[in-house]
Enzyme design. Structure first.
Site, short mmCIF file in Angstrom:
data_model
loop_
_atom_site.label_atom_id
_atom_site.label_comp_id
_atom_site.label_asym_id
_atom_site.label_seq_id
_atom_site.Cartn_x
_atom_site.Cartn_y
_atom_site.Cartn_z
N HIS A 59 2.95 -7.00 4.66
CA HIS A 59 1.57 -6.43 5.06
C HIS A 59 1.22 -6.62 6.49
O HIS A 59 1.97 -7.59 7.07
CB HIS A 59 0.68 -7.46 4.01
CG HIS A 59 0.71 -6.82 2.30
ND1 HIS A 59 -0.18 -5.79 1.94
CD2 HIS A 59 1.62 -7.16 1.71
CE1 HIS A 59 -0.04 -5.82 0.69
NE2 HIS A 59 1.19 -6.39 0.48
N HIS B 15 0.81 -1.15 0.01
CA HIS B 15 0.02 0.18 -0.19
C HIS B 15 0.76 1.22 -0.07
O HIS B 15 2.06 1.20 -0.15
CB HIS B 15 -1.02 -0.25 1.20
CG HIS B 15 -1.49 -1.60 1.14
ND1 HIS B 15 -2.85 -1.93 0.41
CD2 HIS B 15 -1.33 -2.47 2.25
CE1 HIS B 15 -2.95 -2.82 0.82
NE2 HIS B 15 -2.16 -3.43 1.68
N GLU C 165 -2.10 0.15 8.19
CA GLU C 165 -1.43 -0.76 7.53
C GLU C 165 -0.27 -0.08 7.16
O GLU C 165 1.14 -0.36 6.93
CB GLU C 165 -2.09 -1.69 6.67
CG GLU C 165 -1.36 -2.93 6.13
CD GLU C 165 -1.85 -3.87 5.29
OE1 GLU C 165 -3.04 -3.58 5.11
OE2 GLU C 165 -1.00 -4.36 4.50
N GLU D 1 1.50 -11.57 5.79
CA GLU D 1 0.84 -10.84 6.72
C GLU D 1 1.44 -11.02 8.03
O GLU D 1 1.44 -12.20 8.50
CB GLU D 1 -0.66 -11.48 6.86
CG GLU D 1 -1.19 -11.36 5.45
CD GLU D 1 -1.90 -9.92 4.88
OE1 GLU D 1 -1.45 -9.04 5.72
OE2 GLU D 1 -2.24 -9.67 3.85
#
Ligand code: ZN
Length: 244
Positions: free
Chosen positions: A131, A38, A76, A207
């Site tokens: 992430h 992101h 995040e 993650e």
């Protein structure tokens, strides 16, 4: 002063003393690509990040997404950036040539296909995409994802699996727990992730924890927690590339 040399697989780092001047030579230094998921300005540019791009295997996906956040509003993208920069420092200290898919946390994108191309074009020895998850509140722990559909053939897929298991083991050794909800033993093959489906290099997407779980959120929001995660990731990359 001693003359010392350290051989890390075929990555050779040598320290030599010449008349009081230490020279550090990198021969065949390996390229590690870090992909912090992101970006900070994604939410303010929906037209850009919602545009459809190639996602591999004939699929398309939005260029990028905003990512999740903790219930307290810690984003995040900021978490990813924090872990990525700490990992960058740790890997550079070990002599790796580290490249980041984005250079700050204030931009838009890059799109998922561009992130994958970045690792491909760099001919990266390993690609680590970072992430944080936004799962049910009771879920916690990390999981390491690889491509289910082997975009670059069986041999490269096997390398990605080795990288994934090595990263999983290193994260456990760093004191982190595999997910109690998704994947199996901290590993999960996915068929739907563009960043994996477009990569032709050894690649994992991780993650690091669940930002909607209070325990994980506390760890992920703290500099010490991010450092712990970065240390595990650096140990994993080092172990995979024979420089652990
Ligand atoms: Zn994400």
């Amino acid at each position: 002063m001693p003359v010392s040399g350290v051989v890390h697989g075929d990555d050779f780092v040598k320290l030599t003393w010449f008349g009081g001047t230490a020279l550090r030579a990198y021969v065949g230094g390996r390229i590690v690509v870090i992909d912090p998921g992101h970006n900070g300005a994604n939410a303010a540019h929906p037209d850009t990040i919602n545009a459809l791009v190639d996602a591999g295997f004939g699929d398309t996906k939005p260029c990028n997404t905003t990512g999740t956040s903790t219930n307290g509003g810690y984003t995040e993208h900021e978490f990813n950036w924090g872990v990525a920069t700490k990992l960058q420092s740790l890997l550079q200290a070990r002599g790796f040539d580290v490249r980041m898919t984005r250079s700050n946390d204030e931009g838009v994108g890059p799109c998922v296909n561009k992130r994958a191309a970045f690792g491909n074009d760099a001919n990266a020895a390993a690609v680590v995409s970072i992430h944080g998850d936004g799962d049910d509140a009771t879920a916690r722990g990390f999981y390491v994802m690889t491509a289910q559909r082997a975009p670059a053939g069986a041999a490269m897929a096997a390398q990605s699996e080795t990288l994934a298991r090595t990263m999983r083991d290193a994260l456990v050794s760093a004191g982190l727990s595999p997910s109690n909800h998704l994947g199996s033993g901290g590993l999960w093959q996915r068929g739907d992730l563009a960043g994996l489906n477009l990569s032709v290099r050894p690649t994992v997407m991780i993650e690091m924890g669940n930002m909607r779980n209070s325990s994980d959120a506390a760890l992920m929001s703290s500099s010490s927690g991010q450092q712990q995660m970065a240390q595990g990731l650096a140990d994993g990359v080092g172990a995979y590339l024979g420089a652990g």
